[in-house]
Design a protein around this motif. Structure first.
Motif, PDB file in Angstrom:
ATOM      1  N   ARG A   1       0.895  -1.217   0.017  1.00 33.71           N
ATOM      2  CA  ARG A   1       0.084   0.002  -0.131  1.00 33.71           C
ATOM      3  C   ARG A   1       1.035   1.362  -0.162  1.00 33.71           C
ATOM      4  O   ARG A   1       1.733   1.435   0.825  1.00 33.71           O
ATOM      5  N   TYR A   2       0.883   2.023  -0.864  1.00 31.14           N
ATOM      6  CA  TYR A   2       1.584   3.339  -0.850  1.00 31.14           C
ATOM      7  C   TYR A   2       0.841   4.389  -0.235  1.00 31.14           C
ATOM      8  O   TYR A   2      -0.336   4.219   0.107  1.00 31.14           O
ATOM      9  N   PRO A   3       1.843   5.282   0.406  1.00 28.34           N
ATOM     10  CA  PRO A   3       1.153   6.301   1.509  1.00 28.34           C
ATOM     11  C   PRO A   3      -0.043   7.101   1.037  1.00 28.34           C
ATOM     12  O   PRO A   3      -1.004   7.187   1.778  1.00 28.34           O
ATOM     13  N   ASP A   4      -0.391   7.020  -0.436  1.00 27.10           N
ATOM     14  CA  ASP A   4      -1.544   7.821  -0.816  1.00 27.10           C
ATOM     15  C   ASP A   4      -2.834   6.870  -0.897  1.00 27.10           C
ATOM     16  O   ASP A   4      -3.740   7.290  -1.190  1.00 27.10           O
ATOM     17  N   GLY A   5      -2.540   5.580  -0.265  1.00 24.87           N
ATOM     18  CA  GLY A   5      -3.842   4.692  -0.251  1.00 24.87           C
ATOM     19  C   GLY A   5      -3.864   3.632  -1.378  1.00 24.87           C
ATOM     20  O   GLY A   5      -4.361   2.615  -1.469  1.00 24.87           O
ATOM     21  N   THR A   6      -3.085   3.855  -2.405  1.00 29.17           N
ATOM     22  CA  THR A   6      -3.138   2.848  -3.309  1.00 29.17           C
ATOM     23  C   THR A   6      -2.730   1.440  -3.017  1.00 29.17           C
ATOM     24  O   THR A   6      -1.384   1.441  -2.518  1.00 29.17           O
ATOM     25  N   THR A   7      -3.425   0.495  -3.319  1.00 30.94           N
ATOM     26  CA  THR A   7      -2.968  -0.878  -3.047  1.00 30.94           C
ATOM     27  C   THR A   7      -2.461  -1.469  -4.349  1.00 30.94           C
ATOM     28  O   THR A   7      -3.105  -1.680  -5.148  1.00 30.94           O
ATOM     29  N   ALA A   8      -1.100  -1.304  -4.461  1.00 33.96           N
ATOM     30  CA  ALA A   8      -0.590  -1.796  -5.831  1.00 33.96           C
ATOM     31  C   ALA A   8      -0.266  -3.310  -5.827  1.00 33.96           C
ATOM     32  O   ALA A   8      -0.399  -3.801  -7.138  1.00 33.96           O
ATOM     33  N   VAL A   9      -0.273  -4.177  -4.923  1.00 40.09           N
ATOM     34  CA  VAL A   9      -0.107  -5.370  -4.801  1.00 40.09           C
ATOM     35  C   VAL A   9      -0.997  -5.896  -3.603  1.00 40.09           C
ATOM     36  O   VAL A   9      -0.701  -5.495  -2.513  1.00 40.09           O
TER      37      VAL A   9
ATOM     38  N   GLY B   1       1.599  -8.487 -17.115  1.00 38.19           N
ATOM     39  CA  GLY B   1       0.139  -7.995 -16.906  1.00 38.19           C
ATOM     40  C   GLY B   1       0.279  -6.376 -17.499  1.00 38.19           C
ATOM     41  O   GLY B   1       1.407  -6.079 -17.980  1.00 38.19           O
ATOM     42  N   PRO B   2      -1.019  -6.041 -17.540  1.00 39.89           N
ATOM     43  CA  PRO B   2      -1.072  -4.558 -18.210  1.00 39.89           C
ATOM     44  C   PRO B   2      -0.265  -3.440 -17.398  1.00 39.89           C
ATOM     45  O   PRO B   2      -0.229  -3.773 -16.216  1.00 39.89           O
ATOM     46  N   SER B   3      -0.267  -2.268 -18.128  1.00 38.14           N
ATOM     47  CA  SER B   3       0.654  -1.368 -17.288  1.00 38.14           C
ATOM     48  C   SER B   3      -0.296  -0.944 -15.819  1.00 38.14           C
ATOM     49  O   SER B   3      -1.342  -1.067 -15.845  1.00 38.14           O
ATOM     50  N   GLY B   4       0.486  -0.773 -14.732  1.00 36.40           N
ATOM     51  CA  GLY B   4      -0.106  -0.279 -13.538  1.00 36.40           C
ATOM     52  C   GLY B   4      -0.503  -1.435 -12.900  1.00 36.40           C
ATOM     53  O   GLY B   4      -1.058  -1.297 -11.678  1.00 36.40           O
ATOM     54  N   CYS B   5      -0.314  -2.644 -13.204  1.00 33.75           N
ATOM     55  CA  CYS B   5      -1.064  -3.949 -12.251  1.00 33.75           C
ATOM     56  C   CYS B   5      -0.188  -4.220 -11.316  1.00 33.75           C
ATOM     57  O   CYS B   5      -0.567  -5.120 -10.484  1.00 33.75           O
ATOM     58  N   GLY B   6       1.140  -3.696 -11.162  1.00 35.17           N
ATOM     59  CA  GLY B   6       1.810  -3.878  -9.827  1.00 35.17           C
ATOM     60  C   GLY B   6       3.300  -4.917  -9.986  1.00 35.17           C
ATOM     61  O   GLY B   6       3.599  -5.373  -8.947  1.00 35.17           O
ATOM     62  N   LYS B   7       3.646  -4.794 -11.278  1.00 32.91           N
ATOM     63  CA  LYS B   7       4.674  -5.759 -11.538  1.00 32.91           C
ATOM     64  C   LYS B   7       5.999  -5.149 -11.079  1.00 32.91           C
ATOM     65  O   LYS B   7       6.681  -6.042 -10.231  1.00 32.91           O
ATOM     66  N   SER B   8       6.307  -4.073 -11.322  1.00 32.53           N
ATOM     67  CA  SER B   8       7.444  -3.361 -10.808  1.00 32.53           C
ATOM     68  C   SER B   8       7.531  -3.265  -9.295  1.00 32.53           C
ATOM     69  O   SER B   8       8.397  -3.603  -8.556  1.00 32.53           O
ATOM     70  N   THR B   9       6.327  -2.835  -8.763  1.00 28.99           N
ATOM     71  CA  THR B   9       6.059  -2.774  -7.421  1.00 28.99           C
ATOM     72  C   THR B   9       6.811  -4.094  -6.684  1.00 28.99           C
ATOM     73  O   THR B   9       7.345  -4.126  -5.712  1.00 28.99           O
ATOM     74  N   THR B  10       6.116  -5.355  -7.162  1.00 34.67           N
ATOM     75  CA  THR B  10       6.347  -6.578  -6.869  1.00 34.67           C
ATOM     76  C   THR B  10       8.041  -6.836  -6.955  1.00 34.67           C
ATOM     77  O   THR B  10       8.656  -7.412  -5.737  1.00 34.67           O
TER      78      THR B  10
ATOM     79  N   ASP C   1      13.464  -5.837 -14.857  1.00 35.07           N
ATOM     80  CA  ASP C   1      12.386  -4.942 -15.193  1.00 35.07           C
ATOM     81  C   ASP C   1      12.345  -4.645 -16.665  1.00 35.07           C
ATOM     82  O   ASP C   1      13.137  -3.662 -16.545  1.00 35.07           O
ATOM     83  N   GLU C   2      11.601  -5.159 -17.411  1.00 32.92           N
ATOM     84  CA  GLU C   2      11.532  -4.981 -18.707  1.00 32.92           C
ATOM     85  C   GLU C   2      13.053  -4.480 -19.443  1.00 32.92           C
ATOM     86  O   GLU C   2      13.014  -3.544 -20.035  1.00 32.92           O
ATOM     87  N   PRO C   3      13.937  -5.376 -19.426  1.00 32.99           N
ATOM     88  CA  PRO C   3      15.375  -5.056 -19.726  1.00 32.99           C
ATOM     89  C   PRO C   3      15.235  -4.928 -21.304  1.00 32.99           C
ATOM     90  O   PRO C   3      16.278  -4.286 -21.786  1.00 32.99           O
TER      91      PRO C   3
END
Ligand SMILES: Nc1ncnc2c1ncn2[C@@H]1O[C@H](COP(=O)(O)OP(=O)(O)OP(=O)(O)O)[C@@H](O)[C@H]1O
Ligand SMILES: [Mg+2]
Length: 392
Positions: free
Chosen positions: A12-20, A37-46, A159-161
């Protein structure tokens, strides 16, 4: 030994977004896992949580059996490779590759040997004295890989090398990474939004949507047995075709005509309390040019329908016929809209794509009779997206 285990990992990012959201994932030693997965689905965060670049909000991460949640990135013994190569411009290729060894105070001779070895594996020995500015994109990315390899880390995180490279180079680099990973036997987590990369690279795919895992398994499993509409639409290129269907006592009524329902399918529909309207999924390769099918299999009695060829792409080994289904073929589904994100050719939902034999005489602007096997279809619940045919 470097098994990586994520147990209910949440970000959970500080702004409340649950990314994973509560990610459970067990990555075996030496395994090559693809997060897609599509953009914003939480891959990089993971990936960043595994690397230690992002804090874990809940759940536990272990590498090689040891809890990592509170460990600094440098204490996790992993190497990252990003889309941007982040090479030092004033250093030669050899110095760039040797950099992590210098930080680790590895001896000169040992360092030289490791750099040579990595350069050999990556086929960049001839560039060791050059500076990064005088290399192509693909060569730079190989230097970045070299820098990761020499450290002999417990795991590679990528990450997307390859996303900065042109299509042809991407394919070459894909093969190289795949060979390299098998050769080194290093546990690898690789992030991409490209389903082709996902299908061709890894031992297992983890397909995410809005921070939630939709399905994980070997590529063929996701392809052949998608759990839901989103997975079915995301995996495969060109994508699976989707049609509305009314379930009647005579079978499924679709824009292609009636499709009989097998006993297995009938049981699945009943067991799942299927609604009166479902979505039918048919892969492009399930279709054939009916004329050819008859020649080759006179006894064949698959279903046929006649469609108008809007566009024909002849790729040599195969032909793709785009059949216009009119507006009655159109499907409104948030599951599919998200699966097709950024995939221009699949956005028109009133089209059907058939993958045909190169011998097909399909012509643009003409009608063609297509054959398909009613047993090769999947049925989905429109609201939840659940694959009804998979849950018998
Ligand atoms: N620092 C942050 N603060 C708040 N939200 C963030 C932050 N970083 C990322 N997010 C959000 O978290 C979600 C997941 O982001 P992430 O970067 O993991 O996506 P991704 O799957 O890697 O996407 P892409 O394919 O575009 O790289 C997105 O909705 C993103 O907007
Ligand atoms: Mg990302």
């Amino acid at each position: 030994m470097a098994e990586i285990v994520l147990d209910g990992v949440t970000k959970r990012y500080p702004d409340g977004t649950t990314a994973v959201s509560e990610l459970d994932l067990k990555i075996a030693d030496k395994e090559f896992i693809i997060l897609v997965g599509p953009s914003g689905c939480g891959k990089s965060t993971t990936l960043n949580m595994i690397a230690g670049l992002e804090d874990i909000s809940a759940g536990e991460l272990t590498i090689g059996g040891a809890r990592m949640n509170e460990k600094a990135p440098r204490d996790r013994d992993i190497a990252m490779v990003f889309q941007s190569y982040a090479l030092y411009p004033h250093m030669t290729v050899a110095e760039n590759i040797a950099f992590p060894l210098r930080l680790a105070k590895v001896g000169k001779a040992e360092s030289k040997r490791k750099v040579q070895e990595a350069a050999h594996l990556l086929d960049i020995e001839q560039f060791l004295d050059r500076r990064p500015a005088h290399l192509s994109g693909g060569q730079r990315q190989r230097v970045a890989m070299g820098r990761a390899i020499v450290r002999d880390p417990k795991a590679f995180l990528m990450d997307e090398p390859l996303s900065n490279l042109d299509a042809k180079l991407r394919v070459q680099m894909r093969t190289m990474i795949s060979r390299l990973q098998k050769h080194l036997g290093t546990t690898t987590v690789y992030v991409t939004h490209d389903q082709t990369e996902a299908m061709t690279l890894g031992d297992r795919i983890v397909l995410m949507r809005k921070g939630v895992v939709q399905q994980m398994g070997p590529p063929e499993e996701l392809y052949e047995h998608p759990h839901n509409l989103f997975v079915a639409g995301f995996i495969g290129s060109p994508s699976m075709n989707f049609l509305n269907a009314d379930v009647t006592s005579d079978g499924l009524q679709t824009v292609l005509g009636p499709i009989p329902v097998s006993d297995r399918m009938r049981r699945a529909l009943e067991a799942n309390n299927a609604p009166a309207q479902v979505i039918v999924g048919i892969r492009p390769e399930a279709f054939g040019d009916a004329r050819l099918v008859r020649e080759r299999r006179p006894e064949g009695h698959d279903l046929t329908f006649t469609g108008h060829v809007d566009v024909l792409e002849s790729l040599g080994a195969e032909k793709f016929a785009y059949i216009d289904l009119g507006s009655s073929g159109a499907i409104e589904s948030e599951h599919l809209a998200e699966a097709f994100q950024g995939n221009v050719t699949d956005q028109s939902r009133s089209q059907l794509i058939a993958r045909l034999d190169p011998m097909s005489r399909a012509r643009r602007g003409e009608n063609i009779e297509l054959d398909y096997d009613p047993d090769a279809i999947d049925l989905f619940e429109p609201e939840t997206g659940v694959n009804l045919s998979e849950r018998v």
